[in-house]
Design an enzyme around this catalytic site. Structure first.
Site, short mmCIF file in Angstrom:
data_model
loop_
_atom_site.label_atom_id
_atom_site.label_comp_id
_atom_site.label_asym_id
_atom_site.label_seq_id
_atom_site.Cartn_x
_atom_site.Cartn_y
_atom_site.Cartn_z
N CYS A 162 -29.13 -23.86 -23.29
CA CYS A 162 -28.33 -25.05 -23.02
C CYS A 162 -27.36 -24.87 -21.86
O CYS A 162 -26.73 -25.85 -21.42
CB CYS A 162 -27.56 -25.45 -24.27
N HIS A 301 -19.04 -29.18 -23.26
CA HIS A 301 -20.37 -28.97 -23.83
C HIS A 301 -20.54 -29.90 -25.02
O HIS A 301 -21.56 -30.57 -25.15
CB HIS A 301 -20.57 -27.51 -24.21
N GLU A 312 -15.07 -24.56 -28.82
CA GLU A 312 -14.81 -25.00 -27.45
C GLU A 312 -13.38 -25.50 -27.30
O GLU A 312 -12.74 -25.29 -26.28
CB GLU A 312 -15.81 -26.08 -27.03
N LYS A 333 -22.44 -36.20 -24.25
CA LYS A 333 -23.57 -36.07 -25.18
C LYS A 333 -23.48 -37.12 -26.28
O LYS A 333 -24.47 -37.38 -26.97
CB LYS A 333 -23.62 -34.66 -25.78
N HIS A 338 -28.27 -34.28 -26.61
CA HIS A 338 -28.23 -32.95 -26.00
C HIS A 338 -29.56 -32.70 -25.29
O HIS A 338 -30.59 -32.51 -25.92
CB HIS A 338 -27.98 -31.90 -27.07
N PHE A 397 -27.47 -21.15 -26.51
CA PHE A 397 -27.99 -20.14 -27.43
C PHE A 397 -28.16 -18.82 -26.67
O PHE A 397 -28.59 -18.81 -25.52
CB PHE A 397 -29.34 -20.58 -27.98
#
Length: 409
Positions: A162, A301, A312, A333, A338, A397
């Site tokens: 990502c 994110h 975050e 998002k 996503h 990830f």
């Protein structure tokens, strides 16, 4: 060191198949999440996604060409075509060896892989399509972009889950800043809304099981319960500043800093204290030569998972200290879902336009505040505000963290 500017943008997204349409949706706080139509979800726990709508690949490539490309490549080529038209670059007048591509896909041709695997099981594996491999490998979007526009410089594919889209932009920024290239096309593309893709993420309990499109991708909301898969592509044309000025290019903004770190902690879970994501942001700020209180906006994110949004938030507070309380931070998002390896690219485009137009994009469908996500998330509607510096964050990830800083010019 060279200065680096953004001169072209292209996008295929769940909220618009062009940059203008996408940006209009952002300003209008439109959510592109709806019921999955790419396959039958009867009996499934996960039934929602951010699908690209009304995409017509035959407007970009011929039908015989399209049959040799996975959707992630078609999205990439379409977005790159828009970006090249937008920047007005005439490759015949350039040193093509100083024009390159750095492009991301987290998974590549997953739809092709699934389809050909099923064909192999039913008809035998030596009956697979001869186009299977070049349709499925993740670097092929980058390759097709270079082929289409005759770009003979560096051509590579970033695969950092990502964070890939943001890493591709940051790596392209460095290629120009350090003097190796004059022009770079960069970004990311993804097409993973297949039964295999949704099933894989669903089995990890990573996806929202909400049946309400307005309560599925809800970053920073206390009721968040997983991310929503999106698809599409984003492409930016980066250019050396003097090169852009000399050809009379339109300039959106300047890129001034890039940070990249690794949590080195867990294959999927972020560091709970957000420390390495914070260092990533700090590195981007330091390279930009600014102080934390000069940052006006962060495109987070913001995946809508319990762990990501909480960590975050902590990372932003560590990186920005007391300045975090004056900072606007939103997750787009909430509108797109996503897009995995394409998310950072699409979000970088939105951040670029935020700087250019002095608009703070919203976090839509926000209802329930969370004391552990206590920043100004620009809830539910866009806000007019001066944006001199903005940051876009991606956390992937594998512990990959990437941040880039954009400056008004």
């Amino acid at each position: 060191m060279k200065r680096v500017v953004v001169t072209g943008l292209g996008a295929i997204t769940p909220i618009g198949n062009s940059v203008n349409d996408m940006w209009d949706s952002v300003k209008q706080a439109r959510c592109g999440i709806d019921k999955i139509t790419h396959f039958d979800t009867t009996g499934w726990n996960v039934t929602l996604a951010g699908e690209v709508k009304d995409f017509a690949p035959d407007q970009i490539v011929s039908r015989p060409e399209a049959r040799k490309m996975d959707n992630f490549t078609l999205y990439a080529v379409a977005a790159a075509t828009e970006a090249m038209e937008d920047c007005g670059l005439d490759i015949s007048k350039e040193d093509a060896e100083r024009c390159g591509v750095i492009f991301s896909s987290g998974i590549g041709g997953l739809g092709t892989i699934q389809r050909e695997c099923l064909r192999g099981e039913s008809k035998g594996y030596e009956r697979l399509s001869p186009h299977f491999i070049p349709m499925s490998i993740s670097n092929m979007a980058a390759g097709h972009i270079a082929i289409r526009f005759g770009l003979h410089g560096m051509c590579t594919c970033v695969v950092t889950a990502c964070a890939g889209g943001t890493n591709s932009i940051g790596d392209a920024f460095r290629q120009i800043k350090d003097g190796y290239h004059d022009v770079m096309l960069c970004g990311g593309s993804e097409a993973s809304i297949t039964s295999l893709g949704i099933g894989g993420f669903s089995s990890m309990k990573a996806l929202s099981q909400s049946s309400d499109p307005n309560r599925a991708s809800i970053p920073f909301d206390k009721e968040r319960n997983g991310f929503v898969m999106g698809e599409g592509a984003g492409v930016l044309v980066l250019e050396e500043y003097e090169h852009a000025i000399n050809r009379g290019a339109k300039i959106y903004c300047e890129i001034t800093g890039y940070g990249s770190t690794c949590d080195a902690n867990h294959v999927t879970a972020p560091l709970e204290d957000g420390s390495m994501a914070a260092r990533c942001m700090q590195k981007a700020i330091e390279e930009s030569g600014i102080t934390p209180d000069q940052m006006d906006y962060i495109n987070a994110h913001g995946t809508s998972t319990v762990l990501n949004d909480k960590s975050e938030t902590k990372a932003v507070r560590v990186a920005f200290g007391s300045a975090a309380d004056k900072l606007a931070i939103s997750s787009t998002k909430s509108m797109t879902g996503h897009l995995l390896g394409a998310s950072g690219a699409v979000e970088a485009i939105i951040t670029t336009l935020a700087v250019k137009n002095d608009i703070l994009p919203p976090t839509v469908n926000y209802r329930v505040s969370d004391e552990e996500c206590d920043l100004d998330i620009v809830p539910n509607e866009m806000r007019q505000s001066t944006v001199n510096y903005a940051m876009s964050n991606s956390l992937g990830f594998g512990g990959h963290n990437a941040s880039i800083v954009f400056k008004k010019i």
